[in-house]
Design an enzyme around this catalytic site. Structure first.
Site, PDB file in Angstrom:
ATOM      1  NE  ARG A   1      -1.294   2.331   2.831  1.00 20.51           N
ATOM      2  CZ  ARG A   1      -0.627   3.385   3.282  1.00 20.51           C
ATOM      3  NH1 ARG A   1      -0.467   4.449   2.529  1.00 20.51           N
ATOM      4  NH2 ARG A   1      -0.091   3.387   4.483  1.00 20.51           N
ATOM      5  CG  ASP A   2       3.200   4.167   3.136  1.00 20.52           C
ATOM      6  OD1 ASP A   2       3.093   5.100   2.335  1.00 20.52           O
ATOM      7  OD2 ASP A   2       3.464   4.325   4.341  1.00 20.52           O
TER       8      ASP A   2
ATOM      9  CG  HIS B   1       3.267   4.282   9.348  1.00 25.14           C
ATOM     10  ND1 HIS B   1       2.699   3.307   8.548  1.00 25.14           N
ATOM     11  CD2 HIS B   1       3.802   5.187   8.483  1.00 25.14           C
ATOM     12  CE1 HIS B   1       2.880   3.618   7.274  1.00 25.14           C
ATOM     13  NE2 HIS B   1       3.546   4.754   7.207  1.00 25.14           N
TER      14      HIS B   1
ATOM     15  CG  HIS C   1       7.620   7.096   5.857  1.00 26.39           C
ATOM     16  ND1 HIS C   1       7.459   6.969   4.496  1.00 26.39           N
ATOM     17  CD2 HIS C   1       6.441   6.685   6.399  1.00 26.39           C
ATOM     18  CE1 HIS C   1       6.239   6.523   4.218  1.00 26.39           C
ATOM     19  NE2 HIS C   1       5.594   6.339   5.361  1.00 26.39           N
TER      20      HIS C   1
ATOM     21  CB  CYS D   1       8.684  11.315   0.810  1.00 29.76           C
ATOM     22  SG  CYS D   1       7.839  12.767   1.439  1.00 29.76           S
TER      23      CYS D   1
ATOM     24  CG  ASN E   1       6.700   2.845   4.602  1.00 29.21           C
ATOM     25  OD1 ASN E   1       6.404   3.224   3.479  1.00 29.21           O
ATOM     26  ND2 ASN E   1       5.878   2.908   5.613  1.00 29.21           N
TER      27      ASN E   1
HETATM   28 ZN    ZN Z   1       3.566   5.925   5.454  1.00 33.47          ZN
END
Ligand code: ZN
Length: 314
Positions: A13-14, A209, A211, A242, A251
């Site tokens: 997802r991310d 969470h 990064h 990003c 991440n």
């Molecule tokens: Zn994230």
């Protein structure tokens, strides 16, 4: 007994959401299956957003259904609104990760409404979930994005993070995740934010969470561990750049996180060698995607004995 850390893979997802090349559905499912086989208990497999918004998630239904075939795997999907929750219920997904931004500006840009409206929407989602029969009711996670910094607003007041954490908890969240969406956080800040959040909503499971945009990712994990956090998001090969920092790392790297935790004596349930092997699926499917990872480059230390093996010998 070693303390168990709950990990959630979020690379699908991310990691994939800002990648321009579509990853074939069969490759996504191969990745999910291989990582589950390596011991990953929870995977955020997709996002229920309109395909015209993020084409990478056009196969959200197929990916969810495929992942749900894997025994023992907690299948999670991100949702930005009520419509996403309806989709998740229809598909029978195990967990919904509802995300709102603590930063007013970021929330306006991302979902075109102030954070207060996102809380109202969250209440409607919880009401909908409570109408579902037991066994068909996904777990609802409340996600606080940009909690440790925002590309538009910079530092976010700790009181703001706590305020929305409390509101999500009061609205009926089963768990929370506090996110450093743009990789601004440092360990001192992490301690301040997580201590404040846990003081108010510590009765709920709270995940972190991070990064690694500026290299502080694993140091921040250490700080969160010191606060008592035992749930972490990460992505295989650190996928997930990003949008505001082209070329930046994403991440925190799942393999490196697993190694650090294992080395510290925590139990993750993940087989490190098997996890590293999963990277091959991504390299083959998306040869152009940037891959991070110190453990994959260096390999395990000579004669390394895993936490599980150490426990078995004890
Ligand atoms: Zn994230």
């Amino acid at each position: 007994m070693a303390q168990h850390i709950k990990l959630r893979e979020v690379g699908l997802r991310d990691g994939l959401q800002i990648h321009p090349t579509f990853m074939a559905t069969q490759d996504k499912l191969a990745w999910i299956a291989a990582e589950a086989a390596a011991g990953m208990r929870e995977i955020e497999v997709t996002s229920y957003v309109p395909p015209k918004l993020i084409p990478q998630f056009a196969d959200a239904g197929e990916v969810t259904e495929g992942a749900l075939q894997i025994p023992g795997l907690i299948v999670t999907a991100l949702i930005p609104n009520l419509r996403g929750a309806q989709r998740g219920i229809e598909l029978g997904v195990h967990k919904l990760n509802y995300v709102m931004s603590v930063s007013h500006t970021h929330n306006m840009k991302n979902v075109r409404r102030p954070p207060e409206d996102s809380i109202t929407d969250f209440r409607a989602i919880v009401a909908l979930l409570r109408e579902q029969p037991a066994g068909r009711r996904p777990i609802i996670c409340g996600g606080l994005s940009t909690a440790l910094g925002c590309s538009y607003e910079g530092r976010i007041a700790v009181s703001q993070v706590v305020r929305y954490a409390v509101q999500l908890a009061e609205a009926g969240a089963d768990e929370l995740v506090v996110a450093d969406t743009v990789g601004y956080a440092d360990p001192v800040q992490v301690r301040a934010v997580f201590k404040a959040v846990l003081a108010e909503v510590g009765h709920l499971p709270v995940a972190a969470h991070f990064h690694d945009t500026r290299g502080t990712g694993l140091a921040n994990v250490g700080a969160a561990l010191d606060c008592g956090i035992t749930m972490f998001d990460a992505s295989l090969a650190g996928l997930g750049g990003c949008p505001f920092a082209p070329g930046a790392s994403g991440n925190i790297v799942m393999e490196d996180l697993c190694f650090m935790l294992d080395s510290m004596g925590y139990e993750t349930g993940v087989d490190l060698q098997q996890l590293i092997e999963v990277r091959k699926i991504i390299t083959q499917a998306l040869p152009d995607i940037p891959m991070q990872g110190a453990l994959a480059r260096a390999g395990l230390p000579q004669g390394y004995v895993t936490a599980a093996a150490r426990a078995a010998m004890a």
